[in-house]
Design a protein around this motif. Structure first.
Motif, PDB file in Angstrom:
ATOM      1  N   ASP A   1     -31.196  12.282 -20.394  1.00  0.00           N
ATOM      2  CA  ASP A   1     -31.911  13.731 -19.961  1.00  0.00           C
ATOM      3  C   ASP A   1     -32.963  13.278 -18.502  1.00  0.00           C
ATOM      4  O   ASP A   1     -33.004  14.783 -18.405  1.00  0.00           O
ATOM      5  N   MET A   2     -33.218  12.499 -18.312  1.00  0.00           N
ATOM      6  CA  MET A   2     -34.240  12.776 -16.985  1.00  0.00           C
ATOM      7  C   MET A   2     -33.287  12.963 -15.778  1.00  0.00           C
ATOM      8  O   MET A   2     -32.879  13.601 -14.914  1.00  0.00           O
ATOM      9  N   ALA A   3     -31.254  12.063 -15.843  1.00  0.00           N
ATOM     10  CA  ALA A   3     -30.436  12.914 -15.537  1.00  0.00           C
ATOM     11  C   ALA A   3     -30.394  14.085 -14.302  1.00  0.00           C
ATOM     12  O   ALA A   3     -30.575  14.619 -14.020  1.00  0.00           O
ATOM     13  N   ARG A   4     -30.563  14.531 -16.422  1.00  0.00           N
ATOM     14  CA  ARG A   4     -30.516  16.599 -15.900  1.00  0.00           C
ATOM     15  C   ARG A   4     -31.766  17.011 -15.726  1.00  0.00           C
ATOM     16  O   ARG A   4     -31.537  18.163 -14.963  1.00  0.00           O
ATOM     17  N   LYS A   5     -32.368  16.262 -15.909  1.00  0.00           N
ATOM     18  CA  LYS A   5     -33.745  17.203 -14.990  1.00  0.00           C
ATOM     19  C   LYS A   5     -34.227  17.032 -14.105  1.00  0.00           C
ATOM     20  O   LYS A   5     -34.244  17.867 -13.193  1.00  0.00           O
ATOM     21  N   GLU A   6     -33.402  14.945 -13.584  1.00  0.00           N
ATOM     22  CA  GLU A   6     -33.484  15.587 -11.718  1.00  0.00           C
ATOM     23  C   GLU A   6     -32.483  16.328 -11.245  1.00  0.00           C
ATOM     24  O   GLU A   6     -32.701  16.684 -10.123  1.00  0.00           O
TER      25      GLU A   6
ATOM     26  N   LYS B   1     -33.377  19.133  -8.548  1.00  0.00           N
ATOM     27  CA  LYS B   1     -33.165  18.670  -7.004  1.00  0.00           C
ATOM     28  C   LYS B   1     -32.938  20.185  -6.140  1.00  0.00           C
ATOM     29  O   LYS B   1     -32.091  21.368  -6.299  1.00  0.00           O
ATOM     30  N   PRO B   2     -33.635  19.788  -5.140  1.00  0.00           N
ATOM     31  CA  PRO B   2     -33.853  20.623  -3.888  1.00  0.00           C
ATOM     32  C   PRO B   2     -32.576  21.384  -3.120  1.00  0.00           C
ATOM     33  O   PRO B   2     -31.698  20.667  -3.018  1.00  0.00           O
TER      34      PRO B   2
ATOM     35  N   ASP C   1     -29.749  22.088  -0.438  1.00  0.00           N
ATOM     36  CA  ASP C   1     -29.739  22.047   0.467  1.00  0.00           C
ATOM     37  C   ASP C   1     -29.647  22.688   1.433  1.00  0.00           C
ATOM     38  O   ASP C   1     -29.186  22.226   2.518  1.00  0.00           O
ATOM     39  N   ASN C   2     -28.679  23.904   1.110  1.00  0.00           N
ATOM     40  CA  ASN C   2     -28.636  25.321   1.272  1.00  0.00           C
ATOM     41  C   ASN C   2     -29.027  25.375   2.023  1.00  0.00           C
ATOM     42  O   ASN C   2     -29.907  26.402   3.117  1.00  0.00           O
ATOM     43  N   HIS C   3     -30.380  25.482   2.169  1.00  0.00           N
ATOM     44  CA  HIS C   3     -31.563  26.289   2.715  1.00  0.00           C
ATOM     45  C   HIS C   3     -32.658  25.299   3.898  1.00  0.00           C
ATOM     46  O   HIS C   3     -34.105  25.437   3.478  1.00  0.00           O
ATOM     47  N   GLU C   4     -32.159  24.278   4.065  1.00  0.00           N
ATOM     48  CA  GLU C   4     -33.480  23.173   4.131  1.00  0.00           C
ATOM     49  C   GLU C   4     -33.067  23.639   6.273  1.00  0.00           C
ATOM     50  O   GLU C   4     -31.833  24.548   6.880  1.00  0.00           O
TER      51      GLU C   4
END
Length: 91
Positions: A76-81, A85-86, A88-91
């Protein structure tokens, strides 16, 4: 603001990702369900007549249940992460 890497946190996150990759499939979910059924994690820890139970059996049941709770919580924690997750295409 500087990001200071936390090696233990990163290792825990990698472990969660591996659990999710392994069990977040129809086959993986079926394996978890089969094991939970085999180890009777759905039953109460204390079995037997009121006031009379085997403490070692209760300890075993509780330990089995805890393993599956940890796996499911970590997934569940991995799904939330993944969801948070930011991009990467908008940095």
């Amino acid at each position: 603001m500087y990001y200071i890497p936390n090696k233990q946190a990163e290792q825990a996150q990698q472990c969660r990702r591996r659990l999710l990759a392994l069990f977040d499939t129809p086959e993986g979910e079926q394996v978890l369900m089969d094991l939970e059924e085999r180890f009777e994690t759905h039953l109460p820890v204390f079995q037997g007549k009121a006031g009379s139970y085997d403490p070692l059996d209760a300890m075993r049941r509780d330990a089995h249940r805890e393993v599956f709770l940890v796996i499911r919580r970590q997934m569940d924690m991995a799904r939330k992460e993944e969801k948070n997750k930011p991009d990467d295409n908008h940095e």
